[in-house]
Scaffold this motif. Structure first.
Motif, PDB file in Angstrom:
ATOM      1  N   ASP A  54       0.819  -1.206   0.000  1.00 58.43           N
ATOM      2  CA  ASP A  54       0.000   0.000   0.000  1.00 58.43           C
ATOM      3  C   ASP A  54       0.853   1.255   0.000  1.00 58.43           C
ATOM      4  OD1 ASP A  54      -2.498  -0.798  -0.248  1.00 58.43           O
ATOM      5  OD2 ASP A  54      -3.097  -0.569   1.846  1.00 58.43           O
ATOM      6  N   LEU A  55       1.945   1.210   0.742  1.00 56.73           N
ATOM      7  CA  LEU A  55       2.779   2.395   0.874  1.00 56.73           C
ATOM      8  C   LEU A  55       3.812   2.484  -0.242  1.00 56.73           C
ATOM      9  CD1 LEU A  55       3.419   2.046   4.709  1.00 56.73           C
ATOM     10  CD2 LEU A  55       1.917   3.709   3.628  1.00 56.73           C
ATOM     11  N   ALA A  56       3.852   1.483  -1.084  1.00 64.84           N
ATOM     12  CA  ALA A  56       4.884   1.389  -2.121  1.00 64.84           C
ATOM     13  C   ALA A  56       6.256   1.514  -1.475  1.00 64.84           C
ATOM     14  CB  ALA A  56       4.702   2.452  -3.200  1.00 64.84           C
ATOM     15  N   PHE A  57       6.458   0.728  -0.417  1.00 67.25           N
ATOM     16  CA  PHE A  57       7.639   0.867   0.423  1.00 67.25           C
ATOM     17  C   PHE A  57       8.429  -0.427   0.408  1.00 67.25           C
ATOM     18  CE2 PHE A  57       9.567   0.634   4.710  1.00 67.25           C
ATOM     19  CZ  PHE A  57      10.329   1.788   4.665  1.00 67.25           C
ATOM     20  N   ASP A  58       9.724  -0.324   0.190  1.00 71.77           N
ATOM     21  CA  ASP A  58      10.568  -1.496   0.230  1.00 71.77           C
ATOM     22  C   ASP A  58      11.669  -1.227   1.258  1.00 71.77           C
ATOM     23  OD1 ASP A  58      11.593  -4.082  -1.027  1.00 71.77           O
ATOM     24  OD2 ASP A  58      13.335  -2.757  -1.205  1.00 71.77           O
TER      25      ASP A  58
ATOM     26  N   LYS B  56       7.362  -0.096 -32.044  1.00 69.85           N
ATOM     27  CA  LYS B  56       6.104  -0.815 -31.818  1.00 69.85           C
ATOM     28  C   LYS B  56       5.341  -0.013 -30.781  1.00 69.85           C
ATOM     29  CE  LYS B  56       6.642  -4.700 -34.154  1.00 69.85           C
ATOM     30  NZ  LYS B  56       5.818  -4.790 -35.359  1.00 69.85           N
ATOM     31  N   LYS B  57       4.002   0.020 -30.899  1.00 66.06           N
ATOM     32  CA  LYS B  57       3.272   0.695 -29.830  1.00 66.06           C
ATOM     33  C   LYS B  57       2.228  -0.221 -29.232  1.00 66.06           C
ATOM     34  CE  LYS B  57      -0.214   3.362 -32.393  1.00 66.06           C
ATOM     35  NZ  LYS B  57      -0.772   4.688 -32.619  1.00 66.06           N
ATOM     36  N   GLY B  58       1.990  -0.041 -27.952  1.00 66.26           N
ATOM     37  CA  GLY B  58       0.998  -0.839 -27.254  1.00 66.26           C
ATOM     38  C   GLY B  58       0.105   0.057 -26.434  1.00 66.26           C
ATOM     39  N   LEU B  59      -1.213  -0.070 -26.643  1.00 61.98           N
ATOM     40  CA  LEU B  59      -2.157   0.728 -25.861  1.00 61.98           C
ATOM     41  C   LEU B  59      -2.895  -0.192 -24.891  1.00 61.98           C
ATOM     42  CD1 LEU B  59      -3.584   3.065 -28.664  1.00 61.98           C
ATOM     43  CD2 LEU B  59      -1.878   3.610 -26.912  1.00 61.98           C
ATOM     44  N   SER B  60      -2.840   0.150 -23.630  1.00 61.79           N
ATOM     45  CA  SER B  60      -3.388  -0.750 -22.609  1.00 61.79           C
ATOM     46  C   SER B  60      -4.907  -0.665 -22.509  1.00 61.79           C
ATOM     47  CB  SER B  60      -2.764  -0.430 -21.262  1.00 61.79           C
ATOM     48  OG  SER B  60      -3.109   0.881 -20.870  1.00 61.79           O
ATOM     49  N   GLY B  61      -5.485   0.424 -23.047  1.00 58.62           N
ATOM     50  CA  GLY B  61      -6.940   0.554 -23.001  1.00 58.62           C
ATOM     51  C   GLY B  61      -7.480   0.533 -21.592  1.00 58.62           C
ATOM     52  N   ALA B  62      -8.326  -0.434 -21.291  1.00 54.14           N
ATOM     53  CA  ALA B  62      -8.994  -0.469 -20.003  1.00 54.14           C
ATOM     54  C   ALA B  62      -8.122  -1.049 -18.890  1.00 54.14           C
ATOM     55  CB  ALA B  62     -10.288  -1.273 -20.121  1.00 54.14           C
ATOM     56  N   LEU B  63      -6.940  -1.541 -19.226  1.00 55.57           N
ATOM     57  CA  LEU B  63      -6.104  -2.177 -18.201  1.00 55.57           C
ATOM     58  C   LEU B  63      -5.119  -1.198 -17.589  1.00 55.57           C
ATOM     59  CD1 LEU B  63      -5.182  -5.559 -19.885  1.00 55.57           C
ATOM     60  CD2 LEU B  63      -6.926  -5.115 -18.157  1.00 55.57           C
ATOM     61  N   CYS B  64      -4.607  -1.557 -16.411  1.00 55.98           N
ATOM     62  CA  CYS B  64      -3.530  -0.773 -15.798  1.00 55.98           C
ATOM     63  C   CYS B  64      -2.329  -0.860 -16.730  1.00 55.98           C
ATOM     64  CB  CYS B  64      -3.178  -1.347 -14.432  1.00 55.98           C
ATOM     65  SG  CYS B  64      -1.556  -0.830 -13.844  1.00 55.98           S
ATOM     66  N   PRO B  65      -1.804   0.295 -17.198  1.00 58.62           N
ATOM     67  CA  PRO B  65      -0.708   0.288 -18.167  1.00 58.62           C
ATOM     68  C   PRO B  65       0.527  -0.471 -17.677  1.00 58.62           C
ATOM     69  CG  PRO B  65      -1.607   2.496 -17.915  1.00 58.62           C
ATOM     70  CD  PRO B  65      -2.241   1.655 -16.857  1.00 58.62           C
ATOM     71  N   ASP B  66       0.759  -0.444 -16.378  1.00 64.30           N
ATOM     72  CA  ASP B  66       1.892  -1.165 -15.795  1.00 64.30           C
ATOM     73  C   ASP B  66       1.757  -2.677 -16.004  1.00 64.30           C
ATOM     74  OD1 ASP B  66       3.782   0.496 -14.849  1.00 64.30           O
ATOM     75  OD2 ASP B  66       3.475   0.023 -12.729  1.00 64.30           O
ATOM     76  N   HIS B  67       0.557  -3.170 -15.717  1.00 63.80           N
ATOM     77  CA  HIS B  67       0.302  -4.608 -15.867  1.00 63.80           C
ATOM     78  C   HIS B  67       0.417  -5.005 -17.341  1.00 63.80           C
ATOM     79  CE1 HIS B  67      -1.664  -5.482 -11.778  1.00 63.80           C
ATOM     80  NE2 HIS B  67      -1.133  -4.293 -11.721  1.00 63.80           N
ATOM     81  N   TYR B  68      -0.078  -4.132 -18.173  1.00 58.77           N
ATOM     82  CA  TYR B  68      -0.022  -4.365 -19.615  1.00 58.77           C
ATOM     83  C   TYR B  68       1.428  -4.412 -20.076  1.00 58.77           C
ATOM     84  CZ  TYR B  68      -0.949  -3.464 -24.586  1.00 58.77           C
ATOM     85  OH  TYR B  68      -1.004  -3.529 -25.945  1.00 58.77           O
ATOM     86  N   PHE B  69       2.236  -3.495 -19.530  1.00 53.70           N
ATOM     87  CA  PHE B  69       3.663  -3.436 -19.864  1.00 53.70           C
ATOM     88  C   PHE B  69       4.346  -4.757 -19.528  1.00 53.70           C
ATOM     89  CE2 PHE B  69       7.790  -2.975 -17.713  1.00 53.70           C
ATOM     90  CZ  PHE B  69       8.587  -2.491 -18.733  1.00 53.70           C
ATOM     91  N   PRO B 201       1.123  -1.678  -8.850  1.00 51.89           N
ATOM     92  CA  PRO B 201      -0.129  -1.379  -8.147  1.00 51.89           C
ATOM     93  C   PRO B 201      -1.151  -2.474  -8.430  1.00 51.89           C
ATOM     94  CG  PRO B 201       0.321   0.259  -9.876  1.00 51.89           C
ATOM     95  CD  PRO B 201       1.489  -0.649  -9.823  1.00 51.89           C
ATOM     96  N   SER B 202      -1.863  -2.897  -7.401  1.00 53.17           N
ATOM     97  CA  SER B 202      -2.767  -4.025  -7.611  1.00 53.17           C
ATOM     98  C   SER B 202      -4.208  -3.556  -7.646  1.00 53.17           C
ATOM     99  CB  SER B 202      -2.602  -5.026  -6.483  1.00 53.17           C
ATOM    100  OG  SER B 202      -2.989  -4.423  -5.276  1.00 53.17           O
TER     101      SER B 202
END
Lengths: 338, 232
Positions: A54-58, B56-69, B201-202
């Motif tokens: 949650d805190l993005a803490f390591d 190359k390009k990737g668009l995450s759309g409705a997903l979290c871009p990090d997860h998509y990455f 981020p989850s």
């Protein structure tokens, strides 16, 4: 040497006591200030483990970063500042690969060097070479010496202390702060001891340079062009950590340019000034002529040129008087010959 | 091939910095390619192509871009290896401050700009704190004092990083970044088994699955509530 173990056994209170500057680092972790200050850090970190995500803490990288911060601060506070006496630019080659035809350019502390040459001739590259402390590893192949030897300090990456400070016409203040607050913020980030005295001195000096006065409570974004320039110069002269100051033209409006240069000289800066204004160029001790990406020659301002300075300043004052006549709504031909 | 992950808040100047730096690398005879990750829209691929950089390009759309990455980076690396690029740059916008796109032992660069406000370094999480190099842009339009204060703030949250200034318009500083990237280069042949530097981020709740109605009875899964009492 500080170890992670010793940090882990210390409490937040002890850390503050031993490393007074640690506040700057801990500020980024506000949740730590809500933890008991008398408990060993190891315990606090253990407690936080469940909320790490949650805190993005390591905890591990936090510890490493904190150790790194302390080590760097100790080095920073231990070093003798303002110890750059001379910067030497050794020749490389121009855009066509021809060797530069000068022996060396010495930039001494407390002197002004002007840089002249058409747009795109390579003025920025020269500056970049100095800032990067080039060692034959830039496109020009130039080498930079600091105090007559290849630099031992790692100027390239020391984020606390860059070699070159820059002032240009395009720069503006963007923070929403009053003059005094703003300068205090700068002073604190530089960790100087007598911040208040310095800040008052900067305000006083800036007011000497500026045509129109301003107070400590004026918002910096409300300053006029001349006032902003004056404050930037006074702040850079007195508070900047960089021994070299690069100026990209100073417009002749709302600021006393001679006093501005004198201030930088008195504060023992190495001043480099890109300008095509003859008055500014003549205020310099020497000038570098750049063409085709290379230093074409180095001219030491001659006594004959210095004599012309007073003539040029005479015209300058005349122009200023005409400008003022316009401002107050007068007719130009009514202005008496001075 | 060298993989370099570059990240930073939207409009901080990532693409400009990459294109100017890639030009320096290409001058040294290296084959440079890029992949751009974004959320809804990007024209940056055109900018890359114009600069002669395969992209190359990737668009995450409705997903979290990090997860998509992270779900796509392996395929992108394989593309780079097949085409025998020397350097592959992945660019991703840090759309939330909790973004965490860096991979262990892969060069990580965060691009952040002087205009974003002095408290910004404190607000950005792993994307800034875990970067190897922090590039600060837009220094040509703010005062020396503001540059120094901003750099000090960046240093306070990531003391281990190398901090450098680049002008994305003129490219001043790009040569230096290119040399840095080449000194720290590390050949890779695959990302299999590599790990992220920090968890992403989850989110796993009913809204992730398309729920639009508001109200406690529609909220399922990983739901987190503000504490309204404890705050002053």
């Amino acid at each position: 040497m500080i170890s992670n173990e010793s940090l882990l056994s210390a409490s937040i209170a002890t850390l503050h006591k031993e490393y007074p500057y640690i506040n700057q680092f801990l500020e980024a972790y506000p949740f730590l200030s809500r933890q008991p200050h008398d408990q060993p850090l190891a315990r606090i970190l253990l407690e936080l483990e469940s909320q790490d995500e949650d805190l993005a803490f390591d905890a591990q990288s936090f510890l490493n970063q904190m150790r790194e911060f302390i080590v760097q601060m100790q080095e920073f506070l231990g070093q003798n500042e303002g110890n750059v006496e001379v910067i030497t630019v050794l020749p490389g080659r121009d855009k066509h690969g021809n060797p530069e035809a000068y022996e060396s350019v010495e930039l001494l502390k407390g002197t002004v060097t002007s840089i002249v040459g058409p747009t795109g001739s390579g003025k920025s590259r020269l500056l970049a070479d100095i800032e990067w402390v080039a060692q034959g590893d830039t496109p020009t192949g130039r080498s930079i010496l600091v105090n007559n030897r290849p630099p031992d300090t790692d100027w390239r990456f020391a984020s606390g202390r860059k070699l070159v400070a820059q002032l240009s016409q395009n720069m503006n203040f963007v923070m929403d702060l009053e003059v005094e607050e703003f300068l205090m913020l700068h002073a604190r980030s530089r960790m100087v001891n007598d911040a208040e005295t310095l800040v008052q001195r900067i305000i006083a000096k800036a007011n000497e340079l500026a045509g129109e006065k301003f107070g400590p409570q004026t918002p910096i974004t409300a300053l006029s062009g001349g006032q902003s320039r004056a404050l930037m110069i006074a702040d850079t002269a007195i508070l900047s950590s960089s021994p070299v100051v690069l100026i990209d033209e100073i417009e002749n409006a709302g600021i006393d340019r001679r006093k501005a240069l004198e201030l930088l000289i008195r504060e023992e800066k190495i001043v480099l000034m890109a300008t095509h204004d003859p008055i500014l160029a003549l205020m310099a001790d020497q000038r570098i002529v750049i063409s085709n990406g290379g230093i074409a020659k180095l001219i030491v301002t001659t006594p004959e040129e210095k004599l012309m300075l007073s003539e040029l300043e005479h015209y300058d004052r005349k122009m200023m008087a005409f400008r003022n006549q316009l401002r107050i709504g007068g007719l130009l031909h009514e202005l008496k010959e001075s | 091939m060298n993989l370099i992950t570059i990240s930073g808040p939207p409009s901080s100047g990532k693409t400009s910095v990459i294109i100017k730096t890639a030009a320096q690398l290409m001058q040294k005879g290296l084959k440079v390619a890029a992949v751009k990750f974004d959320c809804l829209h990007t024209d940056d691929d055109i900018a890359y192509e114009r600069a002669g950089i395969p992209v190359k390009k990737g668009l995450s759309g409705a997903l979290c871009p990090d997860h998509y990455f992270v779900s796509n980076i392996e395929a992108v690396v394989d593309w780079g290896l097949q085409n025998q690029f020397d350097v592959l740059v992945s660019e991703s916008a840090g759309l939330c401050n909790r973004c965490s796109p860096y991979i262990k032992e892969i060069m990580a660069v965060c691009v952040i700009d002087n205009l974003s406000g002095i408290n910004t370094p404190k607000k950005i999480g792993p994307m800034l704190r875990m970067a190897d190099i922090v590039v600060i842009t837009k220094g040509d339009i703010v005062s020396q004092a503001e540059r120094e204060v901003f750099a000090a703030r960046v240093h306070a949250v990531n003391p281990a990083a190398m901090v450098m200034h680049i002008n994305g318009l003129t490219g001043q500083g790009a040569f230096e970044l290119a040399s840095l990237l080449m000194t720290g280069r590390r050949e890779i042949t695959s990302l299999k088994g590599s790990k992220l530097r920090f968890s992403m981020p989850s989110a796993l709740c009913s809204y992730c699955l398309g729920e639009t109605r508001i109200g406690a009875s529609y909220q399922m899964g990983n739901v987190k509530k503000m504490n309204m009492e404890e705050q002053p």
